[in-house]
Design a protein around this motif. Structure first.
Motif, mmCIF file in Angstrom:
data_model
loop_
_atom_site.group_PDB
_atom_site.id
_atom_site.type_symbol
_atom_site.label_atom_id
_atom_site.label_comp_id
_atom_site.label_asym_id
_atom_site.label_seq_id
_atom_site.Cartn_x
_atom_site.Cartn_y
_atom_site.Cartn_z
ATOM 1 N N UNK A 182 0.834 -1.200 0.000
ATOM 2 C CA UNK A 182 0.000 0.000 0.000
ATOM 3 C C UNK A 182 0.872 1.256 0.000
ATOM 4 N N UNK A 183 1.895 1.263 0.843
ATOM 5 C CA UNK A 183 2.784 2.421 0.920
ATOM 6 C C UNK A 183 3.507 2.651 -0.403
ATOM 7 N N UNK A 184 3.937 1.567 -1.049
ATOM 8 C CA UNK A 184 4.626 1.700 -2.333
ATOM 9 C C UNK A 184 3.696 2.244 -3.410
ATOM 10 N N UNK A 185 2.460 1.738 -3.436
ATOM 11 C CA UNK A 185 1.490 2.217 -4.425
ATOM 12 C C UNK A 185 1.206 3.702 -4.244
ATOM 13 N N UNK A 212 -7.447 -3.777 -3.777
ATOM 14 C CA UNK A 212 -8.819 -3.507 -3.352
ATOM 15 C C UNK A 212 -9.723 -4.713 -3.581
ATOM 16 N N UNK A 213 -10.789 -4.782 -2.792
ATOM 17 C CA UNK A 213 -11.767 -5.853 -2.955
ATOM 18 C C UNK A 213 -12.635 -5.576 -4.183
ATOM 19 N N UNK A 214 -13.298 -6.608 -4.730
ATOM 20 C CA UNK A 214 -14.120 -6.406 -5.931
ATOM 21 C C UNK A 214 -15.249 -5.401 -5.740
ATOM 22 N N UNK A 235 -12.703 13.182 7.521
ATOM 23 C CA UNK A 235 -11.894 13.202 6.305
ATOM 24 C C UNK A 235 -11.695 11.776 5.787
ATOM 25 N N UNK A 236 -11.089 11.669 4.631
ATOM 26 C CA UNK A 236 -10.904 10.374 3.959
ATOM 27 C C UNK A 236 -10.205 9.372 4.880
ATOM 28 N N UNK A 237 -10.637 8.116 4.818
ATOM 29 C CA UNK A 237 -9.990 7.018 5.544
ATOM 30 C C UNK A 237 -9.985 5.778 4.668
ATOM 31 N N UNK A 238 -9.080 4.885 5.019
ATOM 32 C CA UNK A 238 -8.943 3.615 4.314
ATOM 33 C C UNK A 238 -9.368 2.504 5.271
ATOM 34 N N UNK A 239 -10.325 1.689 4.838
ATOM 35 C CA UNK A 239 -10.742 0.531 5.622
ATOM 36 C C UNK A 239 -10.370 -0.723 4.848
ATOM 37 N N UNK A 240 -9.694 -1.638 5.523
ATOM 38 C CA UNK A 240 -9.280 -2.895 4.891
ATOM 39 C C UNK A 240 -9.846 -4.064 5.687
ATOM 40 N N UNK A 241 -10.110 -5.163 4.980
ATOM 41 C CA UNK A 241 -10.720 -6.338 5.599
ATOM 42 C C UNK A 241 -9.828 -7.553 5.393
ATOM 43 N N UNK A 273 -7.588 -6.845 1.829
ATOM 44 C CA UNK A 273 -8.043 -6.071 0.695
ATOM 45 C C UNK A 273 -8.697 -4.787 1.200
ATOM 46 N N UNK A 274 -8.515 -3.707 0.450
ATOM 47 C CA UNK A 274 -9.168 -2.436 0.800
ATOM 48 C C UNK A 274 -10.673 -2.599 0.552
#
Length: 264
Positions: free
Chosen positions: A94-97, A110-112, A243-249, A256-257
């Motif tokens: 994720x950090x590299x992307x 990311x998830x589908x 503000x924007x946040x990232x949730x991953x499962x 996956x995001x």
């Protein structure tokens, strides 16, 4: 959408905490007191504010501001996710992307059915399209700001930034911001040369109602916790709780995001 993710996306909708048997309300119910006549009821006194500097015309304390002030609270970044199975490898990708602004790589993480907004936007293809558009530059910049702000865990879900799941229930997310950093000056006026009222470390602050909030302004008027102080902070050092946040499962050791959203 998984039930756990749906719950996470509505985390801002909180219920008031129940009152215990030794709460003021419970005690009053157990020992009723005679109700005074209307003429005998006196208004509650207005709280006094201990100000370290004399209020300036540019930053007056108003009754509305006083009522909105927060208790003193700091939420510095924490990483609660590092020990989770598979998380370190996923976080590195994720950090590299984000660093390389690689839309295809982020979409692949990311998830589908990744949620992108509350209006129905979803899916890796749509995410890649948005990140590749000219407006995507602002999203990339925001993601770069999010990653250093820590990671919190709820079951098989994680959220970045950490503070999103760690704000007290009584805080109004629509009127509250986090001061991002240590020793951030709170100034008496909206100027780089104005006297410092205080220095704040990862503190929650309330947005003052006068003047109205302007995200494009260099400085924003805010109210701190106890002791309550009003002053001005560089807008760039503030982050909205919505503000924007990232949730991953997590599914096994695979991450996956699930959501990349802002707002409530």
């Amino acid at each position: 959408m998984a039930p756990a993710l749906a719950l996470a996306l509505t985390a801002c909708q909180r219920e008031p905490a129940p009152q215990g048997s030794d709460s003021p309300t419970a005690s009053a119910a157990a020992t009723p007191e005679p109700t005074p006549e209307p003429s005998a009821v006196e208004p509650s006194p207005t709280p006094t504010l201990a100000l370290p500097v004399k209020p300036t015309p540019e930053a007056p304390m108003t009754p509305a501001d006083t009522a909105a002030a927060l208790p003193a609270l700091a939420l510095p970044p924490r990483d609660d996710c590092a020990a989770l199975p598979g998380w370190s490898a996923f976080a590195a990708k994720l950090a590299t992307a984000v660093k390389t602004r690689d839309a295809a790589a982020l979409a692949a993480l990311s998830s589908p059915d990744v949620t992108l907004d509350y209006g129905g936007g979803h899916g890796p293809a749509e995410l890649q399209k948005r990140l590749s558009a000219p407006a995507g530059a602002a999203v990339w910049a925001d993601l770069a700001r999010i990653l250093p702000l820590g990671c919190a865990v709820q079951g098989d879900l994680v959220v970045l930034p950490w503070f999103f799941w760690n704000v007290p229930d009584e805080v109004d997310p629509g009127m509250t911001m986090l001061v991002t950093g240590q020793g951030v000056p709170l100034r008496a006026k909206p100027s780089d040369t104005a006297p410092e009222v205080d220095r704040l470390d990862w503190a929650l602050v309330t947005i003052a109602t006068d003047p109205p909030f302007d995200p494009a302004a260099r400085y924003t008027a805010v109210i701190t916790g106890k002791p309550q102080r009003k002053g001005w902070i560089e807008t760039a050092r503030l982050r909205s709780l919505l503000a924007r946040r990232v949730i991953a499962e997590r599914k096994g050791e695979d991450w996956r995001i699930s959501a990349l959203v802002a707002g409530d």
